[in-house]
Design an enzyme around this catalytic site. Structure first.
Site, PDB file in Angstrom:
ATOM      1  CB  THR A 135       0.279   3.428  -1.059  1.00  0.00           C
ATOM      2  OG1 THR A 135      -0.720   4.469  -0.992  1.00  0.00           O
ATOM      3  CG2 THR A 135       1.658   4.077  -1.116  1.00  0.00           C
ATOM      4  CD  GLU A 136      -3.811   3.614  -5.239  1.00  0.00           C
ATOM      5  OE1 GLU A 136      -4.202   4.670  -5.736  1.00  0.00           O
ATOM      6  OE2 GLU A 136      -2.602   3.236  -5.310  1.00  0.00           O
ATOM      7  CB  VAL A 137      -1.319  -3.202  -3.695  1.00  0.00           C
ATOM      8  CG1 VAL A 137      -1.777  -3.169  -5.146  1.00  0.00           C
ATOM      9  CG2 VAL A 137       0.072  -2.598  -3.544  1.00  0.00           C
TER      10      VAL A 137
END
Length: 259
Positions: A135-137
């Site tokens: 989920t970093e983006v």
């Protein structure tokens, strides 16, 4: 070695490394990463441990990076951030190239860095309710380190689908993409992992598993010709090993080797 967030124990030749920060959903910070590295080093040097299980306490397996910790790093210099990033890189590389087989026992959600831990393990068992995703983006960050391993594991197309979307997927989808090996009901998870680890311990040569795992990590970087030359050399080396002689001798004598 006294550790606050990671527990280590060995039973019946199975080392269990357990994330023990349930109040923070086992989120990763520098200390947790250090303690994980310490535990995997201990397992590598532990003659009583043949197989490793990576587990976690609480409802979540690992929620990824501790965001409060990550926010504090924004004040760091590039050099300081590179040092911290390299710390996580070393943990993932340590697990991926560890001389012993590592089985992830995922009892809850594994998000971002948590999915990264699942990615670098050799086998993974999870429960139907668990969700996975990078989920970093969605917070303006990037899944940089895990990307290197995920591309190897599931290929470019599926990696793009996960890494660029930041979407969460359920356990069955994770299996279909090749990210996770098995989904079992929550009340059967401990038994399933224990039985699988027992089979590896009792039926397989530890030396052979080590050589095979190391080759898998190495040959993907080589050209076809170089990879085959390396494989032939490893094949020849293995023939002279004590375990190979023992295993073939037992087979010819219609006996079961004791590993």
């Amino acid at each position: 070695m006294e550790q606050q967030y990671v527990k280590y124990k060995v039973n019946d030749r199975i080392a269990t490394i357990t994330l023990n920060r349930p109040e923070k959903r086992n989120a990763l910070n520098a200390q947790v990463v250090t303690e994980l590295k310490n535990a995997f080093t201990e397992a590598a040097n532990d003659a009583e441990a043949k197989v490793i299980v990576l587990a976690a306490e609480g409802d979540a397996f690992c929620a990824g990076a501790d965001l409060a910790y990550l926010q504090s790093l924004q004040k760091n210099t590039y050099e300081e951030n590179l040092e911290d990033s390299s710390h996580l890189k070393e943990l993932f590389h340590q697990i991926y190239t560890h001389p012993k087989v590592v089985i992830a026992k995922i009892q809850g959600h594994a998000i971002a860095g948590g999915s990264g831990l699942a990615t670098v393990c050799d086998y993974s068992f999870t429960v139907p309710k668990a969700m996975f995703g990078y989920t970093e983006v969605r917070i303006g960050f990037i899944p940089a380190i895990v990307m290197v391993f995920l591309l190897r594991k599931i290929g470019e197309g599926k990696s793009k689908e996960l890494l660029l979307s930041g979407e969460l997927i359920d356990a069955e989808r994770a299996v279909s993409m090749g990210l996770i090996n098995n989904v079992v009901e929550a009340d059967l998870l401990d038994q399933a992992v224990q039985e699988f680890a027992d089979r590896l311990v009792k039926k397989n040569s530890g030396q052979s598993m080590t050589y095979t795992k190391q080759m898998i990590a190495s040959v993907q970087e080589m050209s076809l010709e170089a990879g085959l030359d390396f494989a032939a050399a490893q094949n020849a080396k293995a023939r002279a090993s004590e375990d190979c002689q023992k295993g073939i001798g037992a087979f010819l004598n219609k006996e079961k080797p004791t590993w």
